[in-house]
Motif scaffolding. Sequence first.
Motif, PDB file in Angstrom:
ATOM      1  N   ARG A 136       0.850  -1.200   0.000  1.00 50.15           N
ATOM      2  CA  ARG A 136       0.000   0.000   0.000  1.00 50.15           C
ATOM      3  C   ARG A 136       0.879   1.241   0.000  1.00 50.15           C
ATOM      4  N   TRP A 137       1.924   1.246   0.825  1.00 51.90           N
ATOM      5  CA  TRP A 137       2.817   2.411   0.871  1.00 51.90           C
ATOM      6  C   TRP A 137       3.591   2.569  -0.428  1.00 51.90           C
ATOM      7  N   LYS A 138       3.897   1.459  -1.084  1.00 55.07           N
ATOM      8  CA  LYS A 138       4.551   1.546  -2.390  1.00 55.07           C
ATOM      9  C   LYS A 138       3.622   2.239  -3.384  1.00 55.07           C
ATOM     10  N   GLU A 139       2.315   1.905  -3.303  1.00 55.70           N
ATOM     11  CA  GLU A 139       1.335   2.557  -4.168  1.00 55.70           C
ATOM     12  C   GLU A 139       1.264   4.048  -3.855  1.00 55.70           C
ATOM     13  N   VAL A 140       1.242   4.380  -2.577  1.00 57.19           N
ATOM     14  CA  VAL A 140       1.180   5.788  -2.160  1.00 57.19           C
ATOM     15  C   VAL A 140       2.429   6.510  -2.648  1.00 57.19           C
ATOM     16  N   GLU A 141       3.585   5.886  -2.432  1.00 59.33           N
ATOM     17  CA  GLU A 141       4.847   6.491  -2.869  1.00 59.33           C
ATOM     18  C   GLU A 141       4.847   6.713  -4.381  1.00 59.33           C
ATOM     19  N   SER A 142       4.382   5.741  -5.122  1.00 57.71           N
ATOM     20  CA  SER A 142       4.321   5.848  -6.579  1.00 57.71           C
ATOM     21  C   SER A 142       3.386   6.980  -6.986  1.00 57.71           C
ATOM     22  N   SER A 143       2.229   7.059  -6.337  1.00 56.15           N
ATOM     23  CA  SER A 143       1.273   8.126  -6.651  1.00 56.15           C
ATOM     24  C   SER A 143       1.852   9.496  -6.328  1.00 56.15           C
ATOM     25  N   LEU A 144       2.541   9.609  -5.185  1.00 51.07           N
ATOM     26  CA  LEU A 144       3.159  10.881  -4.810  1.00 51.07           C
ATOM     27  C   LEU A 144       4.263  11.259  -5.802  1.00 51.07           C
ATOM     28  N   LYS A 145       5.007  10.272  -6.252  1.00 50.63           N
ATOM     29  CA  LYS A 145       6.067  10.535  -7.213  1.00 50.63           C
ATOM     30  C   LYS A 145       5.470  11.056  -8.519  1.00 50.63           C
ATOM     31  N   LYS A 146       4.388  10.422  -8.967  1.00 48.24           N
ATOM     32  CA  LYS A 146       3.710  10.870 -10.184  1.00 48.24           C
ATOM     33  C   LYS A 146       3.171  12.283 -10.000  1.00 48.24           C
ATOM     34  N   ALA A 147       2.572  12.544  -8.842  1.00 47.22           N
ATOM     35  CA  ALA A 147       2.038  13.882  -8.568  1.00 47.22           C
ATOM     36  C   ALA A 147       3.165  14.905  -8.573  1.00 47.22           C
ATOM     37  N   GLY A 148       4.313  14.544  -7.999  1.00 50.77           N
ATOM     38  CA  GLY A 148       5.475  15.436  -7.998  1.00 50.77           C
ATOM     39  C   GLY A 148       5.958  15.722  -9.402  1.00 50.77           C
ATOM     40  N   GLU A 149       5.986  14.707 -10.240  1.00 47.04           N
ATOM     41  CA  GLU A 149       6.403  14.886 -11.630  1.00 47.04           C
ATOM     42  C   GLU A 149       5.426  15.787 -12.382  1.00 47.04           C
ATOM     43  N   GLU A 150       4.133  15.581 -12.128  1.00 49.29           N
ATOM     44  CA  GLU A 150       3.114  16.424 -12.764  1.00 49.29           C
ATOM     45  C   GLU A 150       3.271  17.874 -12.319  1.00 49.29           C
ATOM     46  N   LEU A 151       3.518  18.072 -11.017  1.00 49.24           N
ATOM     47  CA  LEU A 151       3.722  19.417 -10.492  1.00 49.24           C
ATOM     48  C   LEU A 151       4.964  20.049 -11.113  1.00 49.24           C
ATOM     49  N   GLU A 152       6.019  19.267 -11.223  1.00 50.77           N
ATOM     50  CA  GLU A 152       7.254  19.765 -11.836  1.00 50.77           C
ATOM     51  C   GLU A 152       7.000  20.167 -13.292  1.00 50.77           C
ATOM     52  N   ASN A 153       6.280  19.326 -14.010  1.00 50.22           N
ATOM     53  CA  ASN A 153       5.951  19.635 -15.412  1.00 50.22           C
ATOM     54  C   ASN A 153       5.090  20.900 -15.505  1.00 50.22           C
ATOM     55  N   ALA A 154       4.168  21.040 -14.549  1.00 55.18           N
ATOM     56  CA  ALA A 154       3.318  22.233 -14.559  1.00 55.18           C
ATOM     57  C   ALA A 154       4.158  23.484 -14.326  1.00 55.18           C
ATOM     58  N   PHE A 155       5.105  23.438 -13.378  1.00 48.56           N
ATOM     59  CA  PHE A 155       5.976  24.590 -13.124  1.00 48.56           C
ATOM     60  C   PHE A 155       6.845  24.894 -14.339  1.00 48.56           C
ATOM     61  N   LYS A 156       7.387  23.844 -14.934  1.00 46.70           N
ATOM     62  CA  LYS A 156       8.222  24.051 -16.127  1.00 46.70           C
ATOM     63  C   LYS A 156       7.410  24.720 -17.232  1.00 46.70           C
ATOM     64  N   ALA A 157       6.192  24.214 -17.432  1.00 45.41           N
ATOM     65  CA  ALA A 157       5.335  24.778 -18.474  1.00 45.41           C
ATOM     66  C   ALA A 157       4.986  26.226 -18.143  1.00 45.41           C
ATOM     67  N   ALA A 158       4.705  26.523 -16.893  1.00 46.62           N
ATOM     68  CA  ALA A 158       4.341  27.881 -16.494  1.00 46.62           C
ATOM     69  C   ALA A 158       5.508  28.835 -16.693  1.00 46.62           C
ATOM     70  N   PHE A 159       6.699  28.454 -16.296  1.00 44.56           N
ATOM     71  CA  PHE A 159       7.849  29.339 -16.420  1.00 44.56           C
ATOM     72  C   PHE A 159       8.346  29.421 -17.853  1.00 44.56           C
ATOM     73  N   LYS A 160       8.168  28.364 -18.603  1.00 45.62           N
ATOM     74  CA  LYS A 160       8.592  28.349 -20.002  1.00 45.62           C
ATOM     75  C   LYS A 160       7.779  29.379 -20.796  1.00 45.62           C
ATOM     76  N   LYS A 161       6.490  29.422 -20.540  1.00 46.18           N
ATOM     77  CA  LYS A 161       5.622  30.350 -21.225  1.00 46.18           C
ATOM     78  C   LYS A 161       5.950  31.780 -20.841  1.00 46.18           C
ATOM     79  N   LYS A 162       6.262  31.997 -19.560  1.00 44.22           N
ATOM     80  CA  LYS A 162       6.577  33.329 -19.070  1.00 44.22           C
ATOM     81  C   LYS A 162       7.839  33.858 -19.737  1.00 44.22           C
ATOM     82  N   ASN A 163       8.845  33.011 -19.834  1.00 46.33           N
ATOM     83  CA  ASN A 163      10.128  33.423 -20.396  1.00 46.33           C
ATOM     84  C   ASN A 163      10.018  33.681 -21.896  1.00 46.33           C
ATOM     85  N   ASN A 164       9.131  32.969 -22.595  1.00 53.63           N
ATOM     86  CA  ASN A 164       8.995  33.118 -24.045  1.00 53.63           C
ATOM     87  C   ASN A 164       8.159  34.325 -24.422  1.00 53.63           C
ATOM     88  N   THR A 165       7.392  34.875 -23.545  1.00 55.65           N
ATOM     89  CA  THR A 165       6.532  36.010 -23.907  1.00 55.65           C
ATOM     90  C   THR A 165       7.161  37.335 -23.714  1.00 55.65           C
TER      91      THR A 165
END
Length: 91
Positions: free
Chosen positions: A62-91
């Motif tokens: 169960r904790w492995k599942e939680v850890e995996s889900s948190l890791k995915k959420a972290g990656e999604e958050l990282e991608n969201a930040f990258k996308a947000a800052f990428k757009k800011k820098n290009n405009t």
Amino acid sequence: MEEKKTEGSAEKFFTEFGKKMDQFAKELKDAGSRAEGDLQKKYEEVKAAAQKLKKEAENKERWKEVESSLKKAGEELENAFKAAFKKKNNT
């Protein structure tokens, strides 16, 4: 008369022998019952330990599942930040 004495001794011997065998059989049965009780107790202890290990293993899964889900959420958050800052820098 000697024959009656021998006959009486033999009867006495077999009577005593029979009593001792009965006592031995009773003690053997009691020992078997105690051993069976001890084995049953040990079985229950091992069974409880196995259940505990099973639950712990399930919790780890169960904790492995939680850890995996948190890791995915972290990656999604990282991608969201990258996308947000990428757009800011290009405009």
